[in-house]
Design a protein around this motif. Structure first.
Motif, PDB file in Angstrom:
ATOM      1  N   LYS A 302     -47.182  34.370  11.370  1.00 45.20           N
ATOM      2  CA  LYS A 302     -48.488  33.746  11.155  1.00 45.20           C
ATOM      3  C   LYS A 302     -48.488  32.303  11.645  1.00 45.20           C
ATOM      4  O   LYS A 302     -49.461  31.843  12.257  1.00 45.20           O
ATOM      5  CB  LYS A 302     -48.846  33.806   9.673  1.00 45.20           C
ATOM      6  N   LEU A 303     -47.399  31.587  11.391  1.00 42.25           N
ATOM      7  CA  LEU A 303     -47.285  30.211  11.877  1.00 42.25           C
ATOM      8  C   LEU A 303     -47.299  30.178  13.405  1.00 42.25           C
ATOM      9  O   LEU A 303     -47.974  29.348  14.020  1.00 42.25           O
ATOM     10  CB  LEU A 303     -45.992  29.579  11.374  1.00 42.25           C
ATOM     11  N   LYS A 305     -48.662  32.168  15.365  1.00 41.74           N
ATOM     12  CA  LYS A 305     -49.998  32.530  15.848  1.00 41.74           C
ATOM     13  C   LYS A 305     -51.024  31.442  15.564  1.00 41.74           C
ATOM     14  O   LYS A 305     -52.117  31.438  16.148  1.00 41.74           O
ATOM     15  CB  LYS A 305     -50.433  33.842  15.198  1.00 41.74           C
ATOM     16  N   SER A 306     -50.693  30.516  14.704  1.00 40.78           N
ATOM     17  CA  SER A 306     -51.682  29.544  14.225  1.00 40.78           C
ATOM     18  C   SER A 306     -52.089  28.514  15.273  1.00 40.78           C
ATOM     19  O   SER A 306     -53.158  27.918  15.177  1.00 40.78           O
ATOM     20  CB  SER A 306     -51.143  28.806  12.991  1.00 40.78           C
ATOM     21  N   SER A 307     -51.249  28.296  16.268  1.00 41.85           N
ATOM     22  CA  SER A 307     -51.565  27.252  17.252  1.00 41.85           C
ATOM     23  C   SER A 307     -50.912  27.568  18.590  1.00 41.85           C
ATOM     24  O   SER A 307     -49.790  28.086  18.642  1.00 41.85           O
ATOM     25  CB  SER A 307     -51.083  25.881  16.753  1.00 41.85           C
ATOM     26  N   GLU A 353     -51.988  21.019   6.587  1.00 44.07           N
ATOM     27  CA  GLU A 353     -53.079  21.323   5.673  1.00 44.07           C
ATOM     28  C   GLU A 353     -53.222  20.175   4.675  1.00 44.07           C
ATOM     29  O   GLU A 353     -52.275  19.429   4.407  1.00 44.07           O
ATOM     30  CB  GLU A 353     -52.794  22.632   4.941  1.00 44.07           C
TER      31      GLU A 353
END
Length: 383
Positions: A302-303, A305-307, A353
């Protein structure tokens, strides 16, 4: 009269006569992109019924400039026809065609008849960008025919060899033939008999800096723990592969999780975390998608894919696993490193975040304090 928009615009065609099909191909309609030849009558498919049909079909294909895909499901009658009256005309028409760049073969024996002649025709054209084989026989010299095509057609972007009894020995030959395929983005080898030796060959391919694969599909093979580890280790320095499919194999959950966890985020040091793999975004093991490889690996994917900015991804992983930064190794450069450290924390804060920003501020102050305590005189007289 059949409305032109209904002719294989979306891969579908209404039933119509062979004469109408020849006429449509000969008309060179730009909407007609795909031709399927199968062993039964079906919407969107045509079966040559005699030598004259096959010859005329080849003639029409040779003159067409808009067909892009040719799909063939081999059967005994068609294979025999290619070596008799209509075959040479059909193959000559295929050689003359310059627009077809996608070839799909199903239920073919690559060592004889239909498949061998078709692949040889594309060897001469060298314009294939997509090749798909399913339920094909690569035995009795078939793999030699295929590797010859791969050596000649180096513009492939998509290669699929599914359910075709590809074992380790065959795969080693294929990997050698693919060495200079710098345009290849997707490689699908699902439903075969690939094991450890085959994984080693693919690992060598993935380590090659010129390898540009984005997707590798190895579902439903015979890959065990050692094969999974070999593939995982090959991704340590790979910055291109983003999708890897391994479900349906014989590996254990722990081996796969441990191997990919270390590759996706090696927390042994800040530097090892920084150079971990931040590219892989989709990994399937055990028949389940990201959630099936464990909560930790799922969070790493997920990380990733985040950026698209992989430096930011690395920052997030570093902040997650290294709560305290020891600045002592940088003291030998005096205060030259301090502005860089402050800048790094500012960048990390910008991409963090909201609930993590206070923690980053605390770490920033901690880094400044370490320099202050170690070099009070320098800070007083140089800052």
């Amino acid at each position: 009269k059949i409305p032109i928009q209904s002719i294989i615009v979306l891969g579908k065609m209404p039933q119509f006569s062979q004469e109408a099909l020849f006429c449509l191909i000969k008309q060179n309609d730009p909407k007609l992109k795909e031709l399927r030849i199968a062993n039964f009558y079906q919407v969107g498919m045509h079966r040559p019924s005699d030598y004259v049909d096959l010859a005329r079909l080849g003639e029409c294909i040779g003159r067409n400039t808009h067909l892009e895909s040719l799909h063939l499901d081999a059967y005994s009658e068609f294979s025999k026809m290619l070596v008799t009256t209509g075959g040479p005309s059909f193959l000559e028409g295929l050689r003359r065609n310059e627009s077809i760049h996608t070839l799909q073969l199903c239920h073919c024996n690559l060592s004889e008849g239909l498949a061998r002649k078709l692949l040889t025709a594309f060897d001469m054209k060298k314009n294939l960008t997509s090749l798909s084989l399913s339920y094909c026989d690569l035995g009795n010299g078939g793999v030699r025919i295929l590797t010859s095509t791969l050596r000649e057609c180096r513009n492939l972007k998509y290669l699929s060899i599914g359910s075709s009894c590809v074992d380790d020995e065959i795969l080693e030959e294929l990997v050698v033939a693919l060495r200079y395929h710098h345009s290849l983005k997707i490689l699908k080898l699902d439903g075969n008999s690939i094991g450890k030796t085959g994984c080693d060959a693919l690992a060598t391919m993935l380590r090659d800096p010129s390898c540009n694969l984005l997707t590798l599909d190895l579902e439903s093979n015979r890959i065990r723990d050692d094969g999974v580890v070999a593939l995982a280790n090959a991704l340590r320095n790979n910055r291109r592969l983003s999708h890897l499919y391994l479900n349906g194999n014989k590996q254990t959950a722990k081996a796969g999780s441990d191997a990919f966890s270390r590759v996706l985020c090696n927390s042994s040091s800040v530097n090892e975390t920084y150079v971990s793999n931040h590219t892989l975004v989709n990994l399937t093991l055990f028949g389940i998608e990201a959630s099936g490889v464990g909560v930790v690996i799922s969070s790493y994917l997920k990380l990733n894919k985040s950026s698209r900015n992989k430096k930011q991804v690395a920052m997030q992983k570093i902040l997650r696993h290294h709560p305290h930064f020891n600045m002592e190794p940088f003291f030998e450069w005096d205060l030259k490193v301090l502005p860089l450290a402050i800048k790094w924390f500012d960048s990390a804060r910008a991409c963090a975040e909201n609930n993590n920003k206070a923690d980053i501020d605390t770490r920033n102050l901690s880094a400044i304090y370490q320099f202050t305590r170690a070099m009070p005189w320098e800070l007083e007289h140089k800052v």
